[in-house]
Design an enzyme around this catalytic site. Structure first.
Site, PDB file in Angstrom:
ATOM      1  N   PHE A 124       0.848  -1.193   0.000  1.00 24.63           N
ATOM      2  CA  PHE A 124       0.000   0.000   0.000  1.00 24.63           C
ATOM      3  C   PHE A 124       0.883   1.241   0.000  1.00 24.63           C
ATOM      4  O   PHE A 124       1.733   1.403   0.871  1.00 24.63           O
ATOM      5  CB  PHE A 124      -0.938   0.038   1.221  1.00 24.63           C
ATOM      6  N   ASP A 128       9.238   2.781   1.713  1.00 19.97           N
ATOM      7  CA  ASP A 128       8.051   3.518   2.147  1.00 19.97           C
ATOM      8  C   ASP A 128       7.901   3.260   3.639  1.00 19.97           C
ATOM      9  O   ASP A 128       7.394   2.222   4.059  1.00 19.97           O
ATOM     10  CB  ASP A 128       6.831   3.015   1.369  1.00 19.97           C
ATOM     11  N   LYS A 152       2.402   9.603   8.534  1.00 17.88           N
ATOM     12  CA  LYS A 152       1.773   9.146   9.773  1.00 17.88           C
ATOM     13  C   LYS A 152       2.467   9.647  11.049  1.00 17.88           C
ATOM     14  O   LYS A 152       2.264  10.781  11.441  1.00 17.88           O
ATOM     15  CB  LYS A 152       1.641   7.623   9.753  1.00 17.88           C
TER      16      LYS A 152
HETATM   17  C1  LIG Z   1      -0.813   5.299   5.203  1.00 12.35           C
HETATM   18  C2  LIG Z   1       0.203   4.912   4.220  1.00 12.35           C
HETATM   19  C3  LIG Z   1       0.435   5.654   3.047  1.00 12.35           C
HETATM   20  C4  LIG Z   1      -0.426   6.824   2.648  1.00 12.35           C
HETATM   21  O1  LIG Z   1      -0.323   7.903   3.525  1.00 12.35           O
HETATM   22  P1  LIG Z   1      -1.444   9.045   3.485  1.00 12.35           P
HETATM   23  O2  LIG Z   1      -0.964  10.040   4.480  1.00 12.35           O
HETATM   24  O3  LIG Z   1      -2.735   8.391   3.848  1.00 12.35           O
HETATM   25  O4  LIG Z   1      -1.472   9.569   2.104  1.00 12.35           O
HETATM   26  C5  LIG Z   1       1.462   5.259   2.216  1.00 12.35           C
HETATM   27  N1  LIG Z   1       2.228   4.203   2.515  1.00 12.35           N
HETATM   28  C6  LIG Z   1       2.048   3.470   3.617  1.00 12.35           C
HETATM   29  C7  LIG Z   1       2.951   2.335   3.904  1.00 12.35           C
HETATM   30  C8  LIG Z   1       1.017   3.791   4.507  1.00 12.35           C
HETATM   31  O5  LIG Z   1       0.812   3.045   5.594  1.00 12.35           O
END
Ligand SMILES: *Cc1c(COP(=O)(O)O)cnc(C)c1O
Length: 401
Positions: A139, A224, A253
């Site tokens: 994701f 990421d 986050k």
């Molecule tokens: C939550 C998340 C995102 C997206 O972040 P947003 O602030 O919701 O755009 C991208 N990568 C990972 C691994 C995430 O957990």
């Protein structure tokens, strides 16, 4: 304080575009590990803004940073430097292997920036190579490019045509990754723990292997760390627990501890944006940067991460006790990003019953519960949460017999 009735609050929900199923609750305040709804019922919160509230709800340090910075300077425009932006960038670089930062508002935008930087680098250094290898069940966000990069099956048919150039391979499968590399490949992008997929850690051999593949084929390694960064896995960044030297890391986050800020953090060697390639009205705005710096200072404080690891061990031990008693599976994850397999029991049903009982949990899959409490968690809240969870499991397993 007179709280509005549930009906008064929830009557307004039709004004919102429905994008997800929400329970008939409206939270009015938060304090540390607890949220309080319209009836002032308390909930022990192990969702914490979705692994966002590093220090829990409304911690003093964030309140103070917001008050101080909002009185001083909120927005000079992204065309100028400001002090919190410079200080936060320095903090991130001095405490990681990286050299430079670009701030964004969300994790998706940070990843979007990483995708753009990799493509630019490919144009300049690799004869226009542009393909990025990503992983099944990954994701990376909800912009069009990050949805295209995402390996979630449910995203595949949506909003066609997608942004092209993403090759999805099975996670933790080094041979499949190597086989997917061709002359147009520019980067490999992964989560070191797949959060939304249900807390699936990358193996040590896999990440070390990806690092070697990147060196061998002159590819960029992008991690990421939107969910795993800022102490969540027990080290400041998850990559520090692996044998790998990523070129690009994205954060979100937990970086803001509850306010919207994210970042792309990079090696100077791959820094190749020309003026005008990247920007954004709120990038590096002093208000969010000041709050983020205050959060980061706490996480960097002596003993903070050691305590995260201690309470993580305790959490896992207590969860193992429940698992044994109620026939759940093994615990997975690191630090305070943990999950457990619920076996025959429906995880979404456990989430609903737990909420009624005053415990907020998440079920990333039908068969898994995810735990993402504040990093300031203590053994006391672990005991309380486990007791609530045990109550729910008792009800459920009794109903099954
Ligand atoms: C939550 C998340 C995102 C997206 O972040 P947003 O602030 O919701 O755009 C991208 N990568 C990972 C691994 C995430 O957990």
């Amino acid at each position: 304080m007179i709280s509005p009735s549930a009906n008064d609050v929830l009557a307004k929900q039709n004004y919102l575009i429905p994008i997800t199923k929400r329970p008939e609750l409206c939270f009015l305040r938060g304090e540390g590990h607890y949220l309080f709804d319209q009836d002032d019922k308390a909930y022990l919160d192990w969702v914490q803004g979705w692994a966002v509230n590093t220090l829990g709800h409304s911690p003093q340090v964030m309140q103070q940073a917001l008050i101080k910075q909002s009185a001083q300077l909120i927005n000079p425009s992204p065309a100028f430097f400001n002090q919190p932006m410079l200080e936060l960038a320095e903090l991130l670089c001095e405490n990681s292997k990286f050299d430079q930062v670009f701030f964004t508002n969300s994790g998706a935008e940070a990843n979007e920036g990483a995708i753009k930087l990799a493509r630019k680098w490919g144009q300049k250094n690799k004869s226009g190579a542009f393909k990025i290898i990503t992983f099944q069940h990954s994701f990376h966000g909800r912009t069009l490019a990050t949805m295209s990069a995402t390996g979630k099956e449910a995203f595949a048919p949506l909003f066609e045509p997608k942004v092209s150039g993403f090759t999805k391979v099975p996670y933790n499968d080094l041979a499949a990754t190597e086989a997917a590399i061709d002359g147009q490949t520019v980067a490999i992008m992964l989560e070191l723990i797949q959060g939304e997929a249900g807390v699936i850690p990358a193996t040590a051999e896999f990440v070390a292997g990806l690092d070697a593949l990147c060196k061998q084929h002159n590819l960029l390694l992008i991690v990421d760390e939107v969910q795993t960064g800022i102490g969540r896995t027990g080290s400041l960044f998850a990559y520090q627990q692996y044998q790998a030297a990523p070129h690009i890391m994205t954060l979100g986050k937990g970086l803001g501890g509850g306010v919207p800020i994210a970042a792309m953090v990079i090696d100077k060697a791959v820094s190749c944006f020309d003026y005008g390639d990247q920007g954004g009205t709120y990038n590096g705005n002093p208000l969010m940067c000041a709050v983020s710096a205050a959060v980061l200072q706490q996480v960097l404080a002596e003993g903070f991460l050691a305590q995260v690891n201690r309470v993580s061990d305790y959490f896992c031990r207590q969860l193992a006790v429940l698992a044994k008693e109620f026939g759940l599976g093994t615990t997975r994850g690191k630090g305070l990003l943990l999950a457990i397999n619920t076996g025959q029991l429906s995880a979404p049903q456990i989430v609903e019953l737990a909420r009624d009982a005053g415990l907020l949990l998440n079920a990333p899959r039908e068969d898994s519960l995810r735990f993402m409490p504040a990093l300031t968690l203590t053994e006391q809240e672990v005991d309380q949460g486990m007791a609530l969870l045990a109550g729910v499991l008792t009800t459920l397993t009794a109903a099954e017999q």
